[in-house]
Write an enzyme that holds these catalytic residues in place. Sequence first.
Site, PDB file in Angstrom:
ATOM      1  N   HIS A  96       0.822  -1.223   0.000  1.00  0.00           N
ATOM      2  CA  HIS A  96       0.000   0.000   0.000  1.00  0.00           C
ATOM      3  C   HIS A  96       0.852   1.269   0.000  1.00  0.00           C
ATOM      4  CE1 HIS A  96      -3.720  -2.381   1.644  1.00  0.00           C
ATOM      5  NE2 HIS A  96      -3.504  -2.582   0.360  1.00  0.00           N
ATOM      6  N   GLY A 106      -1.920  -9.201  12.467  1.00  0.00           N
ATOM      7  CA  GLY A 106      -2.480  -7.871  12.734  1.00  0.00           C
ATOM      8  C   GLY A 106      -3.202  -7.221  11.584  1.00  0.00           C
TER       9      GLY A 106
HETATM   10  P1  OAD Z   1      -7.149  -2.675  10.420  1.00  0.00           P
HETATM   11  O1  OAD Z   1      -7.193  -1.467  11.262  1.00  0.00           O
HETATM   12  O2  OAD Z   1      -8.303  -2.977   9.517  1.00  0.00           O
HETATM   13  O3  OAD Z   1      -6.991  -3.956  11.326  1.00  0.00           O
HETATM   14  C1  OAD Z   1      -6.057  -4.084  12.338  1.00  0.00           C
HETATM   15  C2  OAD Z   1      -6.104  -5.517  12.816  1.00  0.00           C
HETATM   16  O4  OAD Z   1      -5.087  -5.661  13.800  1.00  0.00           O
HETATM   17  C3  OAD Z   1      -7.416  -5.945  13.475  1.00  0.00           C
HETATM   18  O5  OAD Z   1      -7.807  -7.205  12.967  1.00  0.00           O
HETATM   19  C4  OAD Z   1      -7.071  -6.051  14.961  1.00  0.00           C
HETATM   20  O6  OAD Z   1      -7.792  -7.081  15.623  1.00  0.00           O
HETATM   21  C5  OAD Z   1      -5.599  -6.388  14.896  1.00  0.00           C
HETATM   22  N1  OAD Z   1      -4.796  -5.961  16.051  1.00  0.00           N
HETATM   23  C6  OAD Z   1      -4.976  -4.876  16.857  1.00  0.00           C
HETATM   24  N2  OAD Z   1      -3.996  -4.791  17.761  1.00  0.00           N
HETATM   25  C7  OAD Z   1      -3.180  -5.849  17.533  1.00  0.00           C
HETATM   26  C8  OAD Z   1      -1.965  -6.303  18.131  1.00  0.00           C
HETATM   27  N3  OAD Z   1      -1.412  -5.662  19.142  1.00  0.00           N
HETATM   28  N4  OAD Z   1      -1.382  -7.427  17.631  1.00  0.00           N
HETATM   29  C9  OAD Z   1      -1.953  -8.094  16.587  1.00  0.00           C
HETATM   30  N5  OAD Z   1      -3.073  -7.698  15.984  1.00  0.00           N
HETATM   31  C10 OAD Z   1      -3.686  -6.584  16.446  1.00  0.00           C
HETATM   32  O7  OAD Z   1      -5.792  -2.620   9.601  1.00  0.00           O
HETATM   33  P2  OAD Z   1      -5.342  -3.415   8.297  1.00  0.00           P
HETATM   34  O8  OAD Z   1      -5.932  -4.784   8.272  1.00  0.00           O
HETATM   35  O9  OAD Z   1      -3.891  -3.279   8.178  1.00  0.00           O
HETATM   36  O10 OAD Z   1      -5.385   0.304   3.184  1.00  0.00           O
HETATM   37  O11 OAD Z   1      -6.035  -2.560   7.171  1.00  0.00           O
HETATM   38  C11 OAD Z   1      -5.808  -2.940   5.853  1.00  0.00           C
HETATM   39  C12 OAD Z   1      -5.828  -1.767   4.963  1.00  0.00           C
HETATM   40  O12 OAD Z   1      -7.064  -1.071   5.076  1.00  0.00           O
HETATM   41  C13 OAD Z   1      -4.805  -0.681   5.263  1.00  0.00           C
HETATM   42  O13 OAD Z   1      -3.552  -0.951   4.706  1.00  0.00           O
HETATM   43  C14 OAD Z   1      -5.405   0.496   4.608  1.00  0.00           C
HETATM   44  C15 OAD Z   1      -6.765   0.319   5.214  1.00  0.00           C
HETATM   45  O14 OAD Z   1      -7.748   1.065   4.913  1.00  0.00           O
HETATM   46  C16 OAD Z   1      -5.391   1.353   2.365  1.00  0.00           C
HETATM   47  O15 OAD Z   1      -5.335   2.497   2.773  1.00  0.00           O
HETATM   48  C17 OAD Z   1      -5.458   1.005   0.904  1.00  0.00           C
END
Ligand code: OAD
Length: 252
Positions: free
Chosen positions: A111, A192
Amino acid sequence: MRVLVITGAGISAESGIPTFRGKDGYWRKLDPASLATPEAFARNPGLVWEWYRERRAGIRKAEPNAAHEAIVRLANGARDFLLVTQNVDDLHTRARWNGKQLREDHLVQIHGDIFVTRCSRCDRKEHEDELATASPSSGGQEPERELPRCLDCGALMRPGVVWFGEQLDLANIHKVEDFLARGDCDAVLVIGTTAMFGYIGDWAVRGAGDSGQLFEINPETTPLSDVATECVRERAAVALPGLVERILARSA
Ligand code: OAD
């Protein structure tokens, strides 16, 4: 051992960087999903730039955590390794294990990179430090004339990240596909991320193939949980160091 690691915002949560969909993800009561779009930038580039500048400042102050370090350890113990991160921060690059850092060819920032600024019209790209026109945050919405402009064509510069609805960089897709084409992985770790983009789930499942282990490290369930061979319901910085040792010991 072949290893594919896929990370999302959760891995940087314990370094103090808010996730997208967590309760801290909101900025001035605005949903990140409504700011990270080409439409938001066209409507109000000053507002979008302010959000990115604040995020850049937060990331600069943050330090990699034990999960980022454990991934460097895993990369050093694997025969073939790729890390695909959805994170635009630089914590994977800054993480060290035993004085070593991730090799550049081991990392794909699918990204984009928040410290890259690119032209909204032509191909010009700059690293943040090279920007002559970057102005300090005004605390409100910045007038358009103070926003960085392209030195080649004069159009507005924009953050070098992929926004909702935009295409992924083809060269990055090829790096992932080339890695997958070289064979199944012994281990795939998905850490995560809500895994809400189809390509993330697809790469994880294809990476593991018929015989590889698919680990999900996330305190919450996700669409990938049902197909994972093992779900570690822990925070990444707590779970990763032990899990990486276990994976390396099993392959030895
Ligand atoms: P999210 O904010 O959607 O999800 C974060 C994930 O991390 C969730 O499933 C939480 O349960 C988990 N989480 C939180 N704290 C944690 C910890 N300490 N250890 C492990 N896991 C933890 O973020 P992404 O999945 O990265 O894209 O989002 C994907 C994409 O959507 C991003 O790159 C961005 C966004 O909108 C674009 O901007 C194109």
